[in-house]
Each structure stands twice: as structure tokens, then as C-alpha cells.
Design a protein around this motif. Structure first.
Motif, PDB file in Angstrom:
ATOM      1  N   ARG A  99      31.839  45.906  46.852  1.00 52.28           N
ATOM      2  CA  ARG A  99      31.655  45.358  45.510  1.00 52.28           C
ATOM      3  C   ARG A  99      32.678  45.958  44.555  1.00 52.28           C
ATOM      4  NH1 ARG A  99      26.553  46.289  47.570  1.00 52.28           N
ATOM      5  NH2 ARG A  99      25.323  44.417  47.934  1.00 52.28           N
ATOM      6  N   MET A 100      33.104  45.136  43.620  1.00 53.52           N
ATOM      7  CA  MET A 100      34.114  45.551  42.651  1.00 53.52           C
ATOM      8  C   MET A 100      33.440  45.941  41.338  1.00 53.52           C
ATOM      9  SD  MET A 100      37.357  43.327  41.184  1.00 53.52           S
ATOM     10  CE  MET A 100      37.663  42.640  42.828  1.00 53.52           C
ATOM     11  N   LYS A 101      33.732  47.136  40.878  1.00 54.97           N
ATOM     12  CA  LYS A 101      33.204  47.567  39.587  1.00 54.97           C
ATOM     13  C   LYS A 101      34.013  46.913  38.468  1.00 54.97           C
ATOM     14  CE  LYS A 101      31.844  52.098  41.419  1.00 54.97           C
ATOM     15  NZ  LYS A 101      32.070  53.565  41.360  1.00 54.97           N
ATOM     16  N   ASN A 102      33.315  46.453  37.445  1.00 52.63           N
ATOM     17  CA  ASN A 102      33.965  45.835  36.278  1.00 52.63           C
ATOM     18  C   ASN A 102      34.870  44.667  36.668  1.00 52.63           C
ATOM     19  OD1 ASN A 102      32.863  47.910  34.559  1.00 52.63           O
ATOM     20  ND2 ASN A 102      34.468  49.285  35.320  1.00 52.63           N
ATOM     21  N   ALA A 103      34.370  43.842  37.575  1.00 54.35           N
ATOM     22  CA  ALA A 103      35.154  42.685  38.017  1.00 54.35           C
ATOM     23  C   ALA A 103      35.368  41.709  36.862  1.00 54.35           C
ATOM     24  CB  ALA A 103      34.429  41.979  39.159  1.00 54.35           C
ATOM     25  N   PRO A 104      36.607  41.282  36.616  1.00 59.70           N
ATOM     26  CA  PRO A 104      36.868  40.331  35.533  1.00 59.70           C
ATOM     27  C   PRO A 104      36.359  38.937  35.907  1.00 59.70           C
ATOM     28  CG  PRO A 104      38.876  40.736  36.769  1.00 59.70           C
ATOM     29  CD  PRO A 104      37.840  41.668  37.322  1.00 59.70           C
ATOM     30  N   ARG A 105      35.929  38.204  34.923  1.00 56.93           N
ATOM     31  CA  ARG A 105      35.439  36.848  35.158  1.00 56.93           C
ATOM     32  C   ARG A 105      36.492  35.837  34.706  1.00 56.93           C
ATOM     33  NH1 ARG A 105      29.960  36.750  36.166  1.00 56.93           N
ATOM     34  NH2 ARG A 105      29.836  34.553  35.616  1.00 56.93           N
ATOM     35  N   GLY A 106      36.701  34.836  35.537  1.00 57.15           N
ATOM     36  CA  GLY A 106      37.626  33.783  35.161  1.00 57.15           C
ATOM     37  C   GLY A 106      37.011  32.855  34.134  1.00 57.15           C
ATOM     38  N   THR A 107      37.857  32.166  33.392  1.00 56.84           N
ATOM     39  CA  THR A 107      37.394  31.168  32.424  1.00 56.84           C
ATOM     40  C   THR A 107      38.079  29.839  32.731  1.00 56.84           C
ATOM     41  OG1 THR A 107      39.177  31.600  30.838  1.00 56.84           O
ATOM     42  CG2 THR A 107      37.193  32.989  30.697  1.00 56.84           C
ATOM     43  N   LYS A 108      37.695  28.787  32.024  1.00 56.78           N
ATOM     44  CA  LYS A 108      38.308  27.481  32.257  1.00 56.78           C
ATOM     45  C   LYS A 108      39.798  27.493  31.928  1.00 56.78           C
ATOM     46  CE  LYS A 108      34.250  24.513  31.751  1.00 56.78           C
ATOM     47  NZ  LYS A 108      33.632  23.395  31.007  1.00 56.78           N
ATOM     48  N   GLU A 109      40.174  28.352  30.993  1.00 57.38           N
ATOM     49  CA  GLU A 109      41.584  28.435  30.619  1.00 57.38           C
ATOM     50  C   GLU A 109      42.349  29.456  31.460  1.00 57.38           C
ATOM     51  OE1 GLU A 109      39.069  28.717  28.312  1.00 57.38           O
ATOM     52  OE2 GLU A 109      39.203  26.579  27.840  1.00 57.38           O
ATOM     53  N   ASN A 110      41.628  30.393  32.039  1.00 58.57           N
ATOM     54  CA  ASN A 110      42.268  31.467  32.806  1.00 58.57           C
ATOM     55  C   ASN A 110      41.507  31.713  34.112  1.00 58.57           C
ATOM     56  OD1 ASN A 110      44.502  32.604  30.986  1.00 58.57           O
ATOM     57  ND2 ASN A 110      42.753  32.574  29.583  1.00 58.57           N
ATOM     58  N   ARG A 111      41.789  30.885  35.082  1.00 55.37           N
ATOM     59  CA  ARG A 111      41.139  30.997  36.386  1.00 55.37           C
ATOM     60  C   ARG A 111      41.739  32.160  37.186  1.00 55.37           C
ATOM     61  NH1 ARG A 111      36.434  28.000  36.464  1.00 55.37           N
ATOM     62  NH2 ARG A 111      36.802  25.887  35.690  1.00 55.37           N
ATOM     63  N   ARG A 112      40.911  32.710  38.080  1.00 51.56           N
ATOM     64  CA  ARG A 112      41.348  33.851  38.876  1.00 51.56           C
ATOM     65  C   ARG A 112      41.215  33.588  40.376  1.00 51.56           C
ATOM     66  NH1 ARG A 112      41.912  38.738  36.137  1.00 51.56           N
ATOM     67  NH2 ARG A 112      41.446  38.597  33.905  1.00 51.56           N
ATOM     68  N   GLY A 113      42.071  34.245  41.134  1.00 50.17           N
ATOM     69  CA  GLY A 113      41.964  34.233  42.583  1.00 50.17           C
ATOM     70  C   GLY A 113      41.335  35.536  43.050  1.00 50.17           C
ATOM     71  N   ILE A 114      41.208  35.682  44.366  1.00 56.20           N
ATOM     72  CA  ILE A 114      40.584  36.895  44.907  1.00 56.20           C
ATOM     73  C   ILE A 114      41.258  37.308  46.210  1.00 56.20           C
ATOM     74  CG2 ILE A 114      38.808  35.542  46.087  1.00 56.20           C
ATOM     75  CD1 ILE A 114      38.150  38.976  44.531  1.00 56.20           C
ATOM     76  N   PHE A 115      41.530  38.596  46.331  1.00 55.58           N
ATOM     77  CA  PHE A 115      41.977  39.183  47.592  1.00 55.58           C
ATOM     78  C   PHE A 115      40.735  39.686  48.330  1.00 55.58           C
ATOM     79  CE2 PHE A 115      45.941  39.193  45.379  1.00 55.58           C
ATOM     80  CZ  PHE A 115      46.944  39.230  46.344  1.00 55.58           C
ATOM     81  N   CYS A 116      40.725  39.580  49.643  1.00 61.20           N
ATOM     82  CA  CYS A 116      39.574  40.034  50.421  1.00 61.20           C
ATOM     83  C   CYS A 116      39.403  41.547  50.270  1.00 61.20           C
ATOM     84  CB  CYS A 116      39.727  39.657  51.898  1.00 61.20           C
ATOM     85  SG  CYS A 116      41.004  40.589  52.769  1.00 61.20           S
TER      86      CYS A 116
END
Length: 378
Positions: A80-97
Motif C-alpha cells: 500500500r502507498m502512503k499518501n497516494a495522490p488521487r487523479g482528477t478529470k483534468e489530471n489523470r494518473r497512471g500506476i507502476f506495479c
């Protein structure tokens, strides 16, 4: 030197240098693995990243003629990632395994195996050792299983009683005849959660993986991603954790005592749009220390483009148009064109129609035509 005393000292020392689990096995041939690898080869299930011949991968004495034992190690990493950032409709995020979070585990485990080898050589000056982590000829999982680190689950991961399957593996071949440890009994039972959850059906059956269909493998390829997998990749930039996440043995498993593997949230879960035009230098500076960067930026950029298709991110259209028009790599131009069609705005379709008129690469033109097909299908 009393080998039994040496073994106890090695175990104790391993704890001091940050090895979470250690096991010992013989250097005998991995007979069952040899047959399994031959079958995988016949079926075309191998990834192509494997090192060495089947004989080299299953006969330790081909690598170290004096070999008597293999020491297997496991080092835990967080789930689990502490303080994981959340994506928004304007700023989507990807994820590394998860296996790519923090410092490249190859570096970390090699350093610990080197310390272990040096310790053994201080005790036994004529000791012979050879270590490897992931990229060596031996199967880390087969060694770990026989050395009692854990059992090989249906998801093709080593599952330990203490840390679940969230462990990195490595091994040290040596000419010292350590007493082997006993393997752990398989505890998957009738559970098939990983088999049912695999997004692409890559887990053919319990313990058998078709690497050619595995998202963890597919995210590392540098060519156009086959159409059937494009909607399956989601926002994954590198690797896939699905078969581990659904495993009951991993429920509530989350270890953060190995500081090297603590993720930087902005690196492990980066914004997608900045990846489209990231320079080689910036990519190395930001992602170069993680294992997920080993194939370079091209696969990551392609996957980021497909992630924008997954989100149907209309805010990325202008960036994607620029990539389609200007990127020198056909795989990136073509994937951007397909994604523009998938997003499906009039601006996107108009840009594809304009670009297709001067595009010269047949593969890119094919992707552009597929992109335009989304409008015809609406």
C-alpha cells in the motif's frame, strides 16, 4: 568448520543486513521445472526475457561446477502507498506495479547477496559463490520453493507465510554443503481467485502462465500493443498486481520496514499527460532509479497514451494531436491516433483525418484508420 554452526551464523547475519527470510537447498537438478519449461517453450508461453538455455536454468552445476548448495533469500516490499495522490478529470494518473516502487530491487538484493557472500568467504576463505536476482539463469521461484521460503501459488508467485507474495527473491550458489531446508506445503487449496481475476486469462491454470498474455509482460513490450489487450491495460504503466491483490494470503499484508522500497507517490503514480513529451534526461532523473524504467521511456509513454484512452480524457486531446503529428516513433504516433479516436471528440477526428493525408508509415495509417472507425461505429 562445522557446517551446522556456519548455517546458524549465516541466518543470523542475514537478519542484520536486511534479509527478511532465508532458506537453503541443494544444487541438484530442478527436474520438474525442466519438464515444465520445455512444455512452456512448446506452447509458446515464454516471455522471451528468460536468460540461458533450459539446461542452464535447471542445472546449477552448469553455472558453478563445484556447487553443493543454494541459499535463497526473500525481502519484503509494501503493498500500500502512503499518501497516494488521487487523479482528477483534468489530471489523470497512471500506476507502476508494487514491485517497481522505490529503488530498483535488483540493486538492493544484489548488494545484500554480496554482503552475504563476503561474510561466508570470511568464514570459509575457499568458498565459491555466485549470486543472481531475477535476471540470472536460475528460476528464483523454483529455488525459493525448494528452499522453504514459500510455496508456489496458483498465481505463479512465491507465497510466504509471513509476507504473502509481496517479496523479492534472490539466490546464492555455493560450494558449501549446507543442510537443506524443507519445502512448505502448498496452501492454495480450491481457491481460484487469481485465475478468475486475471484480466487477460494469462493464468491458463493454477501454476501455469502464458507470459505472452500477461499484462506485466505486455506493459514492457515496445511494439504496438495488440488490440485485444488495449482495453485491458487500464492505467497501468508498468506491471500488473491483480493476481496478488485478490489473493487471500495477501489480505492485510503490508510491510514498510525496507525503506529503499518506500514509493515516492509522484513517481509510482505519476500524472499521465506530462509523460507524453518527457525528455530522455527528465525520464532518467525521475524514473531511472526504479526497476520499471529498465526498458526505457517508450513502453511507459505508449502505456500512458493507452491509459488516456481508458479514461477517455478529453483534456489530453491537444497533447495527443501534437504527439501524433510530431513524434518520430511510429508506435507512439499510431497509438496516439488510435487513442484520439477512442476519446472521440470532433477535434480529435479532424486531426486524424488531416494527419493521415501526409503520414507515410503503413502501420501508423492503419492505426489512424482504426481511430476513425470509432466515429463510424457510434
Amino acid at each position: 568448520m562445522d557446517i551446522s554452526i556456519l548455517k546458524k551464523e549465516v541466518i543470523q547475519y542475514s537478519k542484520q543486513i536486511g534479509i527478511d527470510k532465508i532458506g537453503f537447498t541443494t544444487a541438484d537438478v530442478f527436474t520438474e521445472l525442466k519438464e515444465r519449461l520445455r512444455r512452456q517453450q512448446e506452447l509458446g508461453y515464454q516471455s522471451g526475457f528468460e536468460k540461458g538455455t533450459i539446461e542452464e536454468r535447471t542445472e546449477p552445476r552448469r553455472l558453478v561446477p563445484e556447487a553443493q548448495s543454494i541459499i535463497a533469500i526473500a525481502v519484503a516490499y509494501p503493498s500500500r502507498m502512503k499518501n497516494a495522490p488521487r487523479g482528477t478529470k483534468e489530471n489523470r494518473r497512471g500506476i507502476f506495479c508494487r514491485a517497481s516502487w522505490g529503488v530498483d530491487y535488483h540493486v538492493v538484493l544484489r548488494e545484500r547477496l554480496e554482503k552475504l557472500a563476503n561474510y561466508i568467504k570470511e568464514k570459509v576463505p575457499d568458498a565459491v559463490t555466485k549470486s543472481m536476482v531475477d535476471t540470472g539463469e536460475l528460476s528464483d521461484r523454483a529455488v525459493a520453493e525448494r528452499a522453504g521460503i514459500g510455496f508456489s501459488g496458483k498465481n505463479c508467485s512465491i507465497i510466504t507465510p509471513e509476507f504473502g507474495s509481496y517479496v523479492y527473491l534472490g539466490e546464492l550458489i555455493t560450494n558449501i554443503p549446507f543442510t537443506p531446508d524443507k519445502p512448505i506445503e502448498d496452501s492454495c487449496g480450491d481457491c481460484r481467485k487469481c485465475l478468475d481475476a486475471c484480466p487477460t486469462g494469462a493464468l491458463v491454470q493454477g501454476g501455469q502462465l502464458n507470459a505472452q498474455r500477461c499484462i506485466a509482460f505486455l506493459t514492457q513490450t515496445k511494439t504496438f500493443l495488440p488490440d485485444e489487450f488495449r482495453d485491458k491495460i487500464g492505467n497501468r504503466l508498468y506491471g500488473c498486481d491483480t493476481c496478488q491483490q485478490v489473493c487471500p494470503r495477501n489480505r492485510h499484508v503490508d510491510f514498510h520496514h525496507q525503506t529503499e522500497f518506500e514509493p515516492d507517490p509522484e513517481v509510482a503514480k505519476p500524472l499521465l499527460k506530462p509523460l507524453l513529451k518527457i525528455s530522455n534526461r527528465t525520464f532518467r532523473e525521475k524514473f531511472g532509479s526504479m526497476s520499471g524504467s529498465w526498458r526505457g521511456k517508450k513502453p511507459i509513454q505508449r502505456n500512458a497514451i493507452l491509459a488516456l484512452a481508458h479514461f477517455k480524457d478529453k483534456t489530453a486531446v491537444k497533447d495527443l494531436i501534437e504527439v501524433m503529428r510530431e513524434d518520430v516513433r511510429p508506435e507512439i504516433r499510431g497509438t496516439a491516433a488510435w487513442t484520439l479516436g477512442k476519446i472521440g471528440t470532433e477535434e480529435a477526428f479532424a486531426a486524424i483525418e488531416e494527419a493521415i493525408a501526409y503520414e507515410t508509415d503503413e502501420r501508423v495509417i492503419y492505426e489512424m484508420e482504426k481511430g476513425l472507425q470509432f466515429r463510424r461505429n457510434d
